[in-house]
Design a protein around this motif. Structure first.
Motif, PDB file in Angstrom:
ATOM      1  N   PHE A 204     -12.203 -11.076   3.984  1.00  0.00           N
ATOM      2  CA  PHE A 204     -10.934 -11.076   3.255  1.00  0.00           C
ATOM      3  C   PHE A 204     -10.605  -9.631   2.893  1.00  0.00           C
ATOM      4  O   PHE A 204     -11.439  -8.914   2.343  1.00  0.00           O
ATOM      5  CB  PHE A 204     -11.048 -11.942   1.989  1.00  0.00           C
ATOM      6  N   VAL A 205      -9.378  -9.191   3.230  1.00  0.00           N
ATOM      7  CA  VAL A 205      -8.943  -7.822   2.939  1.00  0.00           C
ATOM      8  C   VAL A 205      -7.901  -7.862   1.819  1.00  0.00           C
ATOM      9  O   VAL A 205      -6.933  -8.629   1.896  1.00  0.00           O
ATOM     10  CB  VAL A 205      -8.327  -7.157   4.198  1.00  0.00           C
ATOM     11  N   SER A 206      -8.116  -7.037   0.784  1.00  0.00           N
ATOM     12  CA  SER A 206      -7.190  -7.022  -0.352  1.00  0.00           C
ATOM     13  C   SER A 206      -6.807  -5.580  -0.679  1.00  0.00           C
ATOM     14  O   SER A 206      -7.661  -4.720  -0.817  1.00  0.00           O
ATOM     15  CB  SER A 206      -7.871  -7.666  -1.567  1.00  0.00           C
ATOM     16  N   ASP A 207      -5.488  -5.330  -0.777  1.00  0.00           N
ATOM     17  CA  ASP A 207      -5.014  -3.976  -1.078  1.00  0.00           C
ATOM     18  C   ASP A 207      -3.999  -4.046  -2.207  1.00  0.00           C
ATOM     19  O   ASP A 207      -3.032  -4.806  -2.127  1.00  0.00           O
ATOM     20  CB  ASP A 207      -4.382  -3.346   0.173  1.00  0.00           C
TER      21      ASP A 207
ATOM     22  N   THR B 145      -0.261  -5.633  -2.204  1.00  0.00           N
ATOM     23  CA  THR B 145       0.481  -5.465  -3.472  1.00  0.00           C
ATOM     24  C   THR B 145      -0.180  -6.196  -4.655  1.00  0.00           C
ATOM     25  O   THR B 145       0.408  -6.334  -5.716  1.00  0.00           O
ATOM     26  CB  THR B 145       1.969  -5.908  -3.371  1.00  0.00           C
ATOM     27  N   ARG B 146      -1.411  -6.652  -4.465  1.00  0.00           N
ATOM     28  CA  ARG B 146      -2.127  -7.299  -5.586  1.00  0.00           C
ATOM     29  C   ARG B 146      -3.603  -7.467  -5.222  1.00  0.00           C
ATOM     30  O   ARG B 146      -3.995  -7.349  -4.072  1.00  0.00           O
ATOM     31  CB  ARG B 146      -1.529  -8.674  -5.896  1.00  0.00           C
ATOM     32  N   HIS B 147      -4.413  -7.736  -6.235  1.00  0.00           N
ATOM     33  CA  HIS B 147      -5.811  -8.123  -6.039  1.00  0.00           C
ATOM     34  C   HIS B 147      -5.998  -9.479  -6.711  1.00  0.00           C
ATOM     35  O   HIS B 147      -5.878  -9.595  -7.930  1.00  0.00           O
ATOM     36  CB  HIS B 147      -6.774  -7.130  -6.705  1.00  0.00           C
TER      37      HIS B 147
ATOM     38  N   LEU C 165     -11.887  -3.973   0.046  1.00  0.00           N
ATOM     39  CA  LEU C 165     -10.860  -3.488  -0.877  1.00  0.00           C
ATOM     40  C   LEU C 165     -10.227  -2.240  -0.281  1.00  0.00           C
ATOM     41  O   LEU C 165     -10.881  -1.218  -0.112  1.00  0.00           O
ATOM     42  CB  LEU C 165     -11.469  -3.142  -2.238  1.00  0.00           C
ATOM     43  N   GLY C 166      -8.944  -2.341   0.037  1.00  0.00           N
ATOM     44  CA  GLY C 166      -8.241  -1.218   0.655  1.00  0.00           C
ATOM     45  C   GLY C 166      -8.005  -1.485   2.128  1.00  0.00           C
ATOM     46  O   GLY C 166      -8.940  -1.584   2.912  1.00  0.00           O
ATOM     47  N   GLY C 167      -6.730  -1.624   2.507  1.00  0.00           N
ATOM     48  CA  GLY C 167      -6.385  -1.955   3.891  1.00  0.00           C
ATOM     49  C   GLY C 167      -5.973  -0.741   4.688  1.00  0.00           C
ATOM     50  O   GLY C 167      -4.979  -0.775   5.422  1.00  0.00           O
TER      51      GLY C 167
END
Length: 443
Positions: A28-31, A53-55, A7-9
């Motif tokens: 998997f990277v999500s920001d 721009t989303r999770h 979480l957080g790129g």
């Protein structure tokens, strides 16, 4: 194959993703915000799946492990969901430490972390293969992935420590604890103290905890919550048998009956707080068998850290000083303490529940004018309004510097030491410091 969701790129997130993929994880990277182009390129090049721009909860809540950026608070809805699902959450420091056999030096504290970590690295690298990471430079995970040094100096924040479970530095340094970031700790100082002490929680008697014996918060906590580590205190006012202390004008460090003596007059960095930082760094170096001569020379030629009491320019006999890194009251306390000329003080930003009382004596004694630089300056105006003849507010750095230029006379100093976070008007404290320096250069 284990699934790791990052979480957080940002710097720590991308480093973790690379290290995890290299070690056989599905990543998997999500920001929730935007990922910078340079990081997107790394993810695409390494065929790591990502979103910004989303999770997407479906893609996150099926993780085996989650590494969250230290900037994401526990109160975020997504983090609450993750906790409900019982998925382990680790910090980048914790994750990366599992993939290296290096000797780890962990440095934390409310203030002085960057200076002490940079100084420690500066001394050690003269004789050792050593990386500098954590809150500074390339992420720890990326360095472990790319070159894996034999030693690391890690600057570690309380947010990073919060998600450390098994992390165990061989040498831990606890510089000081003053109220900071209380908005993240339910406004309870004891929660923040406990967070800082996580740096020593897994240490054994074969590991070391170097700490400030003049800091009552640390000393009291140790009294009621003893640690297993071998203790090496440092002090400006007490005589220390094992550790470091100030004997008149000399720093004396004693470990295992060997002593090193260092005159403070030769230190490149000025101020009492920097004597402490030098003590901490030298104690680490002494433990890692760096020669005395090397330690002395390194302390004499160390150039300091950008945005930390950085002398920018002298214009018309006025010294402009960039201390943008002072994001809390205690850091500004050190800055004002070290001023020996009448000072025009630029202060303000996002207040994290600041109590400005400890600055009053310095403001009365040294500050001739205050320039409040923030979106909301009400608290500063009401706190300091009666203490100085001139107090002005602005929301532009260029204007703040021009006002300071008009007020300051020959022999004065203009000090940017905000005592607040920077996010109301700037990207971060570096951006704030660079804007200050650019504005000074344009005068």
């Amino acid at each position: 194959m284990k699934r790791l969701v990052v979480l957080g790129g940002g710097e720590s997130g991308i480093g973790t993703a690379l290290l995890a993929k290299a070690n056989g994880y599905e990543v998997f990277v999500s920001d929730k915000g935007g990922i910078k182009e340079k990081y997107k390129e790394v993810l695409i090049h390494n065929e790591i799946e990502w979103e910004d721009t989303r999770h997407t909860e479906l893609k996150i809540l099926n993780a085996d492990i989650i590494m969250k950026s230290p900037g994401i608070p526990e109160t975020a809805d997504l983090v609450r969901e993750i906790r409900k699902c019982g998925i382990p959450v680790l910090s980048e420091i914790e994750f990366a430490s599992k993939f290296t056999n290096a000797t780890l030096v962990g440095i934390t504290g409310s203030n002085g972390k960057t200076t002490t970590a940079t100084l420690t690295h500066h001394i050690l690298r003269q004789e050792l293969n050593v990386g500098l990471a954590g809150n500074i430079g390339d992420s720890f995970a990326k360095q472990v992935y790319e070159e894996d040094f034999e030693n690391y100096v890690l600057e570690i924040s309380s947010f990073q420590l919060d998600d450390c479970i098994g992390f165990k530095p061989h040498i831990a340094v606890l510089l000081n604890i003053t109220p900071d970031h209380l908005d993240r700790y339910d406004y309870k100082f004891e929660n923040y103290i406990a967070s800082k002490f996580r740096i020593a929680r897994n240490q054994t008697k074969d590991d070391y905890l170097i700490y400030d014996a003049d800091d009552e918060v640390i000393v009291n906590h140790l009294k009621y919550h003893p640690v297993q580590s071998t203790l090496l205190p440092f002090s400006l006012i007490k005589t220390i048998e094992k550790g470091a202390y100030l004997d008149k004008e000399n720093i004396k460090i004693t470990i295992d009956n060997t002593e090193i003596i260092m005159p403070t007059s030769k230190l490149a960095l000025e101020g009492k707080h920097n004597i402490k930082n030098a003590m901490a760094a030298s104690t680490v170096a002494h433990l890692l068998k760096i020669r005395k001569q090397t330690i002395r020379e390194s302390l004499e030629n160390f150039q300091g850290v950008e945005h930390r009491l950085e002398q920018v320019l002298k214009i018309n006999k006025v010294q402009y000083i960039n201390d943008s890194k002072a994001t809390n009251v205690n850091a500004t306390y050190y800055a004002l303490e070290s001023m020996d000329a009448p000072t025009v003080w630029i202060v303000g930003g996002v207040d994290k529940g600041n109590d400005y009382q400890e600055l009053f004596s310095f403001v009365n004694e040294k500050v001739k004018a205050i320039i409040c630089l923030g979106v909301d300056n009400e608290k500063l105006m009401s706190t300091f309004g009666n203490m100085v003849d001139i107090i002005i507010e602005t929301q532009f750095m260029s204007e703040a510097v021009k006002i300071a230029y008009k007020i300051a006379e020959a022999g004065d100093s203009v000090l940017l030491s905000p005592a607040c976070a920077s996010f109301d008007l700037f990207e971060n404290y570096e951006d704030r410091g660079r804007q200050f320096k650019n504005a000074v250069r344009k005068l």
